[in-house]
Design a protein around this motif. Sequence first.
Motif, PDB file in Angstrom:
ATOM      1  N   HIS A  93      23.285 -38.192   0.850  1.00 47.69           N
ATOM      2  CA  HIS A  93      22.595 -36.995   0.367  1.00 47.69           C
ATOM      3  C   HIS A  93      22.000 -37.227  -1.019  1.00 47.69           C
ATOM      4  CE1 HIS A  93      21.583 -32.867  -0.418  1.00 47.69           C
ATOM      5  NE2 HIS A  93      22.387 -32.843  -1.477  1.00 47.69           N
ATOM      6  N   ASP A 113      18.740 -39.150  -0.795  1.00 51.66           N
ATOM      7  CA  ASP A 113      17.639 -38.286  -0.365  1.00 51.66           C
ATOM      8  C   ASP A 113      17.223 -37.331  -1.475  1.00 51.66           C
ATOM      9  OD1 ASP A 113      17.505 -39.401   2.155  1.00 51.66           O
ATOM     10  OD2 ASP A 113      18.846 -37.935   3.068  1.00 51.66           O
ATOM     11  N   ARG A 114      18.191 -36.839  -2.220  1.00 47.02           N
ATOM     12  CA  ARG A 114      17.899 -35.833  -3.238  1.00 47.02           C
ATOM     13  C   ARG A 114      17.101 -36.410  -4.409  1.00 47.02           C
ATOM     14  NH1 ARG A 114      19.671 -30.787  -4.105  1.00 47.02           N
ATOM     15  NH2 ARG A 114      19.642 -29.963  -6.229  1.00 47.02           N
ATOM     16  N   ALA A 124      12.536 -32.327  -3.703  1.00 48.60           N
ATOM     17  CA  ALA A 124      13.948 -32.692  -3.685  1.00 48.60           C
ATOM     18  C   ALA A 124      14.645 -32.044  -2.490  1.00 48.60           C
ATOM     19  CB  ALA A 124      14.629 -32.272  -4.986  1.00 48.60           C
ATOM     20  N   VAL A 125      15.568 -32.757  -1.906  1.00 45.53           N
ATOM     21  CA  VAL A 125      16.312 -32.267  -0.751  1.00 45.53           C
ATOM     22  C   VAL A 125      17.476 -31.409  -1.238  1.00 45.53           C
ATOM     23  CG1 VAL A 125      17.717 -32.931   1.221  1.00 45.53           C
ATOM     24  CG2 VAL A 125      15.667 -34.249   0.643  1.00 45.53           C
ATOM     25  N   SER A 126      17.534 -30.164  -0.781  1.00 51.60           N
ATOM     26  CA  SER A 126      18.614 -29.274  -1.180  1.00 51.60           C
ATOM     27  C   SER A 126      19.822 -29.465  -0.271  1.00 51.60           C
ATOM     28  CB  SER A 126      18.156 -27.815  -1.105  1.00 51.60           C
ATOM     29  OG  SER A 126      17.901 -27.439   0.236  1.00 51.60           O
ATOM     30  N   LEU A 127      20.970 -29.011  -0.748  1.00 53.52           N
ATOM     31  CA  LEU A 127      22.177 -29.092   0.059  1.00 53.52           C
ATOM     32  C   LEU A 127      22.051 -28.251   1.322  1.00 53.52           C
ATOM     33  CD1 LEU A 127      25.077 -30.091   0.375  1.00 53.52           C
ATOM     34  CD2 LEU A 127      25.828 -28.114  -0.976  1.00 53.52           C
ATOM     35  N   THR A 134      20.850 -38.776   4.573  1.00 51.87           N
ATOM     36  CA  THR A 134      21.889 -37.781   4.853  1.00 51.87           C
ATOM     37  C   THR A 134      22.320 -37.827   6.313  1.00 51.87           C
ATOM     38  OG1 THR A 134      20.933 -36.361   3.147  1.00 51.87           O
ATOM     39  CG2 THR A 134      22.481 -35.345   4.677  1.00 51.87           C
TER      40      THR A 134
END
Length: 460
Positions: free
Chosen positions: A87, A90-91, A256-259, A394
């Motif tokens: 993760h 990716d973020r 940006a990749v969020s949770l 992720t």
Amino acid sequence: MYLADRTAPGGTEGVPGDGPAVRSRAVAPAVLALGTVSLITDVSSEMVSAVLPLYLVAGLGLSPLGFGALDGLYNGVSALVQLAGGHLADRVRNHKLIAGIGYGLSALCKPLLLLAHTLGPVSVVLALERTGKGLRTAPRDALISLSTPPELQGRAFGVHRAMDTTGALLGPLAAFLILGAAVDGYDAVFGVSGCVAVLGVVVLVLFVPSGGGRPGTGTGTGRTRSGSGSGAGAGSNAPAADTSATSPDAAAERAAVSLREALSLLRLPRLRALAVCAALLGLTTVSDAFLYLLLQDRTGIGERWFPLLPLGTAAVFLLLAVPAGVLADRIGRRAVFLSGHALLLVGYGLLLWAPDQPALPFVVLALHGMFYAATDGVLPAAVGAAVPARLRGTGLAVVGTGQALARFGCSLAFGGAWTWWGPGPALAAAAAGLCCCAAVAGFVLRPTGPDGAPAPARRS
């Protein structure tokens, strides 16, 4: 889309014989660079892994239950960190950076084993080393996946795993030679291992590109450029590229990749199926270290020769990793993946019931290598084809974490069963469980499309 290279003579792009079609079938430079890093790092890691079971059991006096707990910790820490590493990569949109931190941490831990001669410090060092492995695994596999067209990912992962396994082949051999030549053999192995690991980090920094060679490949994007068809030249492709650079989709790819977005991956049916099957089968997959200890217990192999046992597995894995990946691309990953576990089940059966013959260790190790060739690269290839490009790290981490946590549980359970029941009943229970879990996995991964195609090959 996944079988486009078999339905069109020229591949996925262009007419037969044109440049893009030829290049689409080549292994990407990023894959070769990462394979070199993995080769060097695996020489370092397998030098330690080859002597570690004997060092802990014979040197530090651990019981099978204690070794199972430590072996489970060794894999469980990696599993938990792997999810965070995938993760995070990716973020921050930099898979190479996170992979480099993981490789660096693992390299730092090798010489620390020189200072750890009791169970507590050894456990801490091994946990840190597995933290590094967990950080690097998903970003590394994401780089491989993003550098390769979906229809060739089995081949790409097969090439990487073959190079990785070359290191696994050389590492135990180096440990064997060092143990025979050095006065303080274990410390010499740990010291040389640390030096080799540093070389792997240097190669990563200098030669691995920061991004995937083909960003956006995979079912997550599900699109190809309309200008890349037959007869399209460089000039006709340029406007399409310029338009996509300013499109909302391109802006979303850079965000940006969020949770929350990462958690949404669990809604993908194929990813859930792959994660469930990987975890189920991991619950009944006896760790390599235990398999080698079982071989020694069954055949009476001397301690001097014990570090050479992983060579048998690695040699077969090296020979078959690429053919197995290509076969998975052609006939479907489900069939190859499940066949690998069937071969492992045969190996368990031989350890349990085959008569004592000189060839028994060679046959069991060969089946063990076939199992890895049919599963180790095929599973991430299937995951990569089922996950959007910007969430590739992720998605790979979700499946890898579930599998590693399951193997953590298997190590604990198997160590306890060996201590309480003995090696034979413990392995029989694992074999029975593997048979049941493979049947469930075959049902979960059954073809679901209207054409009846194997799900991981065409849908994942």
